[in-house]
Design an enzyme around this catalytic site. Structure first.
Site, PDB file in Angstrom:
ATOM      1  NE  ARG A 127       2.254   0.815  -8.097  1.00 40.93           N
ATOM      2  CZ  ARG A 127       1.325   1.105  -9.195  1.00 40.93           C
ATOM      3  NH1 ARG A 127       2.639   1.670 -10.407  1.00 40.93           N
ATOM      4  NH2 ARG A 127       0.333   1.561  -9.739  1.00 40.93           N
ATOM      5  CB  SER A 174      -0.830  -2.067  -2.989  1.00 39.19           C
ATOM      6  OG  SER A 174      -2.281  -1.397  -3.693  1.00 39.19           O
ATOM      7  CD  GLU A 183       2.270  -1.788  -4.497  1.00 44.83           C
ATOM      8  OE1 GLU A 183       1.741  -2.100  -5.608  1.00 44.83           O
ATOM      9  OE2 GLU A 183       2.095  -0.039  -4.269  1.00 44.83           O
TER      10      GLU A 183
HETATM   11  C1  FAD Z   1      -3.240   5.996   1.579  1.00 48.56           C
HETATM   12  C2  FAD Z   1      -2.209   5.520   0.047  1.00 48.56           C
HETATM   13  C3  FAD Z   1      -2.266   4.696  -0.771  1.00 48.56           C
HETATM   14  C4  FAD Z   1      -1.294   5.186  -2.142  1.00 48.56           C
HETATM   15  N1  FAD Z   1      -1.435   5.149  -3.091  1.00 48.56           N
HETATM   16  C5  FAD Z   1      -0.719   4.628  -3.491  1.00 48.56           C
HETATM   17  C6  FAD Z   1      -1.422   4.211  -5.496  1.00 48.56           C
HETATM   18  O1  FAD Z   1      -2.311   4.705  -5.721  1.00 48.56           O
HETATM   19  N2  FAD Z   1      -0.212   4.316  -6.144  1.00 48.56           N
HETATM   20  C7  FAD Z   1       1.165   4.190  -5.928  1.00 48.56           C
HETATM   21  O2  FAD Z   1       1.876   3.766  -6.855  1.00 48.56           O
HETATM   22  N3  FAD Z   1       1.326   4.153  -4.427  1.00 48.56           N
HETATM   23  C8  FAD Z   1       0.301   4.073  -3.578  1.00 48.56           C
HETATM   24  N4  FAD Z   1       0.832   4.290  -2.873  1.00 48.56           N
HETATM   25  C9  FAD Z   1       2.292   4.201  -1.693  1.00 48.56           C
HETATM   26  C10 FAD Z   1       3.737   4.801  -2.081  1.00 48.56           C
HETATM   27  O3  FAD Z   1       2.711   6.515  -1.670  1.00 48.56           O
HETATM   28  C11 FAD Z   1       4.310   5.485  -3.094  1.00 48.56           C
HETATM   29  O4  FAD Z   1       4.640   4.035  -3.352  1.00 48.56           O
HETATM   30  C12 FAD Z   1       4.449   6.159  -3.119  1.00 48.56           C
HETATM   31  O5  FAD Z   1       5.522   5.923  -4.093  1.00 48.56           O
HETATM   32  C13 FAD Z   1       5.979   5.991  -2.358  1.00 48.56           C
HETATM   33  O6  FAD Z   1       7.171   7.007  -1.910  1.00 48.56           O
HETATM   34  P1  FAD Z   1       7.403   7.646  -0.323  1.00 48.56           P
HETATM   35  O7  FAD Z   1       8.032   8.983  -0.837  1.00 48.56           O
HETATM   36  O8  FAD Z   1       6.514   7.623   1.182  1.00 48.56           O
HETATM   37  O9  FAD Z   1       8.550   5.646  -0.115  1.00 48.56           O
HETATM   38  P2  FAD Z   1       8.387   5.588   1.108  1.00 48.56           P
HETATM   39  O10 FAD Z   1       7.706   4.540   1.501  1.00 48.56           O
HETATM   40  O11 FAD Z   1       9.868   6.203   2.285  1.00 48.56           O
HETATM   41  O12 FAD Z   1      10.126   4.417   0.008  1.00 48.56           O
HETATM   42  C14 FAD Z   1       9.570   3.501  -0.565  1.00 48.56           C
HETATM   43  C15 FAD Z   1      10.838   3.006  -1.558  1.00 48.56           C
HETATM   44  O13 FAD Z   1      11.202   4.147  -2.476  1.00 48.56           O
HETATM   45  C16 FAD Z   1      12.999   4.331  -1.777  1.00 48.56           C
HETATM   46  N5  FAD Z   1      12.708   6.072  -1.835  1.00 48.56           N
HETATM   47  C17 FAD Z   1      12.609   6.837  -1.918  1.00 48.56           C
HETATM   48  N6  FAD Z   1      12.794   8.261  -1.560  1.00 48.56           N
HETATM   49  C18 FAD Z   1      13.978   7.517  -2.431  1.00 48.56           C
HETATM   50  C19 FAD Z   1      14.724   8.578  -3.000  1.00 48.56           C
HETATM   51  N7  FAD Z   1      15.160  10.034  -3.037  1.00 48.56           N
HETATM   52  N8  FAD Z   1      15.927   8.165  -3.671  1.00 48.56           N
HETATM   53  C20 FAD Z   1      16.077   5.756  -3.873  1.00 48.56           C
HETATM   54  N9  FAD Z   1      15.201   5.705  -3.319  1.00 48.56           N
HETATM   55  C21 FAD Z   1      13.840   6.401  -3.026  1.00 48.56           C
HETATM   56  C22 FAD Z   1      12.567   3.932  -0.235  1.00 48.56           C
HETATM   57  O14 FAD Z   1      14.160   3.278  -0.254  1.00 48.56           O
HETATM   58  C23 FAD Z   1      11.979   2.666  -0.450  1.00 48.56           C
HETATM   59  O15 FAD Z   1      12.559   1.495  -0.989  1.00 48.56           O
HETATM   60  C24 FAD Z   1      -0.083   4.531  -1.480  1.00 48.56           C
HETATM   61  C25 FAD Z   1       0.328   4.603  -0.226  1.00 48.56           C
HETATM   62  C26 FAD Z   1      -0.261   5.314   1.346  1.00 48.56           C
HETATM   63  C27 FAD Z   1      -0.533   5.355   3.116  1.00 48.56           C
END
Ligand code: FAD
Length: 301
Positions: free
Chosen positions: A174, A223, A293
């Site tokens: 991660r 997480s 995380e």
């Molecule tokens: C119900 C649920 C289940 C989940 N299960 C998993 C799982 O199984 N595995 C897992 O890995 N994660 C899981 N996650 C966490 C999450 O979905 C991941 O970490 C996902 O990759 C975050 O993406 P996001 O677009 O929502 O980013 P955000 O939450 O909006 O941002 C997360 C980070 O990414 C950065 N970011 C976002 N977009 C960009 C971009 N375009 N350029 C640069 N940086 C950027 C942000 O600045 C921040 O630092 C889960 C979340 C939920 C709510």
């Protein structure tokens, strides 16, 4: 003149003092000093190039791994969306997928499956965007972004276009080594040939498993803590006695003890303070350090 008044007029939208809670899964937290929704990559690059260097820039995906603190986020907050960042192109003959940074992981998995491109079905279980996946090395059920990424591109804080190959990310659990200054705008993933029905069956199995083991219909941030080496974060939270215990409007889910949830009216401080209380308790009871995380951004009240 303040920096806000001196901003160039973009083709996308600029919103002042915009609430960010609706843009996060946890539905908590303060406002963006300025929220920018760029029309496309040129618009984004132009804005960043014109922005005074001292103004901080933060980028959001769909906020599925994020706490925005109650005092809000200073500077420019960028959220990518719309057609320019939401396109998916599948090249079935070489099993590759080209996706914009605002594409939802699950949409990427579905498009790949429909074209008989396998390997990317784990994305069906992750509710974030491609941009978030690149930053977080998102993964589940044995697959993660670093296993399938070929190349990604974006714009840096100075508005310059940059391209990074998989090796540049030096991915860990991660975690990516690329500077957090890069705003990803797109990426290419290398899948493998597969049969659509088999890939869809494995995506359906992932979805079923998630529905029974994760509180996916709650306001949650996924997480909360990384698994420390040799331990499961959920087990440590559970054994320390925090599963289902209320803290203001915050709680660690009764269904999955590593998922922080907003039970109704949680502030970001409730959520973060509960997390910190659990970290301190786990440290004192088991001598294990839990590392967040969930990303936390902005100022406390
Ligand atoms: C119900 C649920 C289940 C989940 N299960 C998993 C799982 O199984 N595995 C897992 O890995 N994660 C899981 N996650 C966490 C999450 O979905 C991941 O970490 C996902 O990759 C975050 O993406 P996001 O677009 O929502 O980013 P955000 O939450 O909006 O941002 C997360 C980070 O990414 C950065 N970011 C976002 N977009 C960009 C971009 N375009 N350029 C640069 N940086 C950027 C942000 O600045 C921040 O630092 C889960 C979340 C939920 C709510």
């Amino acid at each position: 003149m303040t920096w806000r008044e001196g901003l160039p007029r973009p083709r996308g939208r600029l919103l002042f003092d915009e609430p960010l809670a609706p843009l996060t899964w946890l539905r908590a937290g303060g406002r963006a000093e300025v929220l920018f929704l760029p029309a496309d990559e040129d618009d984004l690059a132009g804005m960043l190039a014109a922005l005074p260097v001292e103004v901080p820039v933060t980028v959001l995906g769909v906020g599925s791994n994020l706490i925005v603190r109650d005092g809000g986020v200073d500077g420019l907050v960028v959220r990518l969306g719309g057609r320019a960042f939401g396109e998916i192109e599948v090249e079935p003959e070489v099993s590759r997928v080209v996706a914009g940074a605002a594409v939802l992981d699950a949409a990427l998995a579905r498009a790949a499956a429909a074209a008989g491109v396998g390997g990317l079905e784990f994305y069906a279980g992750i509710p974030g965007t491609v941009g978030g996946a690149l930053t977080m090395n998102a993964g589940c059920y044995g697959g993660e972004t670093g296993d399938w990424l070929v190349v990604a591109w974006g714009v840096d804080r100075a508005g310059q276009r940059r391209v990074f190959t998989l090796a540049d990310f030096a991915y860990g659990y991660r975690h990516s080594q690329v500077s957090p200054d890069i705003l990803w705008t797109g990426a290419v993933f290398q899948g493998r040939p597969g049969k659509q029905l088999d890939i869809e069956a494995s995506m359906a199995a992932i979805t079923r498993r998630r529905e029974t083991t994760q509180p996916i219909r709650e306001k949650t941030g996924g997480s909360t803590f990384k698994n420390p080496p040799g331990h499961s974060a959920w087990r440590l939270v559970d054994e320390a006695g925090w599963r289902g215990k209320a803290w203001g409007g915050a709680m660690f889910s009764p269904l999955h003890a590593n998922f922080l949830i907003n039970t109704g009216q949680a502030t970001a401080a409730d959520l973060e303070d509960l997390g910190e209380a659990v970290r301190a308790d786990v440290q004192s009871k088991f001598g294990v350090t839990l590392e967040w995380e969930i990303k936390r951004i902005g100022r406390r009240q």
